[in-house]
Design a protein around this motif. Structure first.
Motif, PDB file in Angstrom:
ATOM      1  N   ALA A  93      -2.671   3.927   1.135  1.00 11.06           N
ATOM      2  CA  ALA A  93      -1.797   4.186   2.774  1.00 11.06           C
ATOM      3  C   ALA A  93      -2.924   4.962   3.737  1.00 11.06           C
ATOM      4  O   ALA A  93      -2.969   4.438   4.992  1.00 11.06           O
ATOM      5  N   THR A  96      -5.345   2.224   4.903  1.00 13.21           N
ATOM      6  CA  THR A  96      -4.976   1.339   5.885  1.00 13.21           C
ATOM      7  C   THR A  96      -3.634   2.009   7.382  1.00 13.21           C
ATOM      8  O   THR A  96      -3.491   1.253   8.177  1.00 13.21           O
ATOM      9  N   GLU A  97      -3.184   3.751   7.742  1.00 13.38           N
ATOM     10  CA  GLU A  97      -2.717   3.925   8.780  1.00 13.38           C
ATOM     11  C   GLU A  97      -3.821   5.160   9.533  1.00 13.38           C
ATOM     12  O   GLU A  97      -3.815   5.469  10.086  1.00 13.38           O
ATOM     13  N   ARG A 105      -3.952  -3.928   9.693  1.00 15.16           N
ATOM     14  CA  ARG A 105      -2.077  -4.290   9.497  1.00 15.16           C
ATOM     15  C   ARG A 105      -1.922  -5.647   8.441  1.00 15.16           C
ATOM     16  O   ARG A 105      -1.017  -4.933   7.588  1.00 15.16           O
ATOM     17  N   SER A 108      -1.742  -3.782   5.008  1.00 12.16           N
ATOM     18  CA  SER A 108      -0.868  -3.238   4.507  1.00 12.16           C
ATOM     19  C   SER A 108       0.731  -3.907   4.393  1.00 12.16           C
ATOM     20  O   SER A 108       1.047  -3.450   3.277  1.00 12.16           O
ATOM     21  N   CYS A 111      -0.209  -4.880   0.875  1.00 11.53           N
ATOM     22  CA  CYS A 111       0.004  -3.475  -0.086  1.00 11.53           C
ATOM     23  C   CYS A 111       1.632  -3.877  -0.434  1.00 11.53           C
ATOM     24  O   CYS A 111       1.944  -3.346  -1.281  1.00 11.53           O
ATOM     25  N   TYR A 152       4.110   2.604  -1.706  1.00 12.45           N
ATOM     26  CA  TYR A 152       2.638   2.997  -0.889  1.00 12.45           C
ATOM     27  C   TYR A 152       3.889   2.814   0.137  1.00 12.45           C
ATOM     28  O   TYR A 152       3.065   3.346   1.336  1.00 12.45           O
ATOM     29  N   SER A 156       3.013   5.104   3.633  1.00 13.81           N
ATOM     30  CA  SER A 156       2.616   4.789   4.799  1.00 13.81           C
ATOM     31  C   SER A 156       2.956   5.499   5.818  1.00 13.81           C
ATOM     32  O   SER A 156       2.712   6.048   6.688  1.00 13.81           O
ATOM     33  N   TYR A 517       9.000  -5.155   4.748  1.00 16.00           N
ATOM     34  CA  TYR A 517       8.259  -4.017   5.588  1.00 16.00           C
ATOM     35  C   TYR A 517       8.181  -3.669   7.046  1.00 16.00           C
ATOM     36  O   TYR A 517       8.197  -2.679   7.519  1.00 16.00           O
TER      37      TYR A 517
END
Length: 526
Positions: A93, A96-97, A105, A108, A111, A152, A156, A517
């Motif tokens: 997390a 990706t963030e 992106r 993410s 994941c 996750y 995230s 998502y």
């Protein structure tokens, strides 16, 4: 004079409005109480069977070496798999963030995508590639790969909502990046970590197929084996009682770990995104970590399915069997989804329109049944049907009731959010125009909450699509769902014949995973 007359009319109509409101509340409240009582049947039944068995017999069945072995397996599994999921999810997390990771992106989404692969298909894939994989280490490995997205997603989302000003203040006071993360960021992720860890822990308690493939014994596998081999009611029920105790222990630990600290702030704060951390030379190792996770959690299942489909050729596509299994699955998924959604309407309406102490107790009971493993619910319904309601044993009604109880929280959460957005004045206006209270509710609030109801039905249908233990124990004779067909062929070591069913289940699950998502990012304002 006209204003005075209007006021008189309104005031005269108030008693009638209060009467209709009380009438509507009483009917909806009665429906909510009936659903709650039905939801408490599995829990109450386990306690009742314990009392009927006799305390001496119950103690002898609980305090025996086999139960101790299962308990040790369960504790070790939870202690190893849940922290591993937490560490992996926090790392992914953050990358990706909060970092300048290339293609963040896309990573993410990758994941989250493992959620589309049922846990027992993860296990099937790994066992066919590494036949000697078994025991605790295998159970932990496959569990982490199958369930880390449950952690996750909330972590995230929480990272996206954090106020970067707190981190800036800590850095200005001389704290380095690691110190800022450990002292400022990580404590603010406590709620997300606790909620996700609870979800993973409960899934581990309820999981059956994953651990059968890797030959790792848990309470759920032992209960199903006991039921299928000897139909030993007392022994299976005592194991179910210990499993329920484990569920409550997890709920208590989560509540204690969550604490009562305040996580909100006063004011909206600055609407800005945090500055992305520059990975520099660490970018390549971080990318390799994400590639490795995607390869193990997605690449292995898809490679295995493709491999067995190629090995089996067109012969494994037995369309008559597949179409029959797909038809049975569709009927059960739609029936269970509709029933669970209808059962959730009274409680969802009460939680928004008439909150109070009784409402909170009833709603808590509805969520509690969702924490019970499906095998416990199925065992309670099987024993009740065999002992007292034999005509209902292995009927469509029994399995639909089981699905309703298992997935009621999914429908309830979706409906509650939609009903909260429906103005209550519309219901009153419909009644003022002459509609009966329940007709007014149906024509206004229920129609406006249709998108939430549809989302809840989709979530329930997805759960039913991948459900295994309750379907095994309760399905009517001749019923063969996609999951049951997959399990039957894989149990015969005919992995090629099982591959089409695995592919269809994953393909049906992917759209909903994408929806989860997208919804997660929308809730975080992205």
């Amino acid at each position: 004079m006209q204003a005075s007359a209007d006021s008189t009319l309104i005031s005269a109509s108030q008693p009638g409005r209060r009467i209709t409101a009380r009438l509507r509340l009483s009917w909806i409240g009665l429906a909510a109480i009936l659903v709650t009582l039905l939801a408490l049947v599995p829990l109450g039944f386990i306690f009742w069977v314990t009392a009927q068995t006799g305390w001496q017999t119950a103690i002898a069945l609980v305090f025996r070496p086999r139960v101790g072995e299962l308990l040790a397996n369960t504790i070790m599994l939870e202690l190893l798999a849940v922290p591993a999921c937490a560490v992996l999810s926090v790392a992914l997390a953050w990358l990706t963030e909060r970092s300048d990771l290339p293609g963040a992106r896309l990573w993410s989404w990758l994941c989250v995508a493992p959620l589309a692969v049922p846990a027992f298909i993860h296990s099937y894939a790994w066992v066919t590639i590494v036949p000697g994989l078994n025991g605790l280490s295998a159970g932990v490995l496959v569990s982490v790969l199958a369930y880390f997205p449950f952690l996750y997603l909330p972590v995230s989302a929480a990272l996206r909502r954090l106020d970067p000003a707190l981190e800036d203040a800590a850095a200005a006071l001389g704290h380095g990046p690691w110190s800022v993360f450990l002292r400022v960021v990580l404590p603010q992720l406590r709620l997300a970590l606790c909620g996700g860890a609870l979800l993973v822990g409960l899934h581990l308690l309820a999981e059956y197929g994953l651990f059968v493939f890797v030959r790792f014994d848990t309470f759920t596998t032992a209960i199903v084996d006991q039921f299928q081999s000897t139909f030993n009611g007392p022994a299976a029920n005592m194991l179910a009682g210990v499993l329920i105790a484990c569920c409550f222990a997890l709920l208590t630990l989560e509540m204690l770990a969550r604490g009562d600290e305040r996580y909100a702030r006063v004011g909206s704060g600055a609407a800005r995104h945090p500055v992305k951390a520059v990975l520099g030379r660490a970018a390549l190792p971080c990318l390799l970590l994400l590639v490795l996770v995607a390869a193990l959690s997605l690449g292995v299942p898809f490679y295995t399915i493709a491999r067995w489909l190629g090995t089996g050729g067109w012969q494994v596509w037995r369309m008559d069997e597949i179409s029959s299994a797909l038809g049975h699955t569709t009927v059960l998924a739609l029936g269970g989804a509709v029933l669970a959604t209808l059962a959730a309407i009274p409680m969802a309406w009460l939680s928004i329109r008439a909150p109070g102490r009784l409402q909170r107790i009833l709603e808590g009971c509805n969520y509690m049944v969702g924490s019970l493993p499906g095998v416990v619910i199925a065992l309670a319904l099987v024993t009740l049907a065999v002992r007292y309601l034999l005509p209902l044993y292995q009927t469509l009604a029994t399995i639909l009731i089981a699905y309703m109880l298992m997935f009621l929280p999914r429908a309830l959460i979706s409906l509650r959010a939609s009903i909260a957005q429906a103005p209550p004045e519309l219901e009153q206006a419909a009644m003022n125009l002459g509609r009966r209270p329940l007709d007014a509710l149906w024509s206004t609030t229920i129609r406006l909450s249709a998108p939430g109801a549809a989302a809840g039905m989709a979530l329930v249908a997805l759960g039913i699509l991948n459900e295994l233990t309750a379907t095994q124990m309760l399905a009517p004779s001749g019923t063969r769902t996609l999951a049951l067909a997959f399990w039957s062929y894989s149990g015969e070591i005919d992995y090629a014949a099982a591959a089409p069913y695995a592919l269809i289940m994953v393909g049906a699950s992917l759209p909903l995973t994408w929806l989860l998502y997208v919804q997660s990012r929308k809730m975080a304002g992205q």
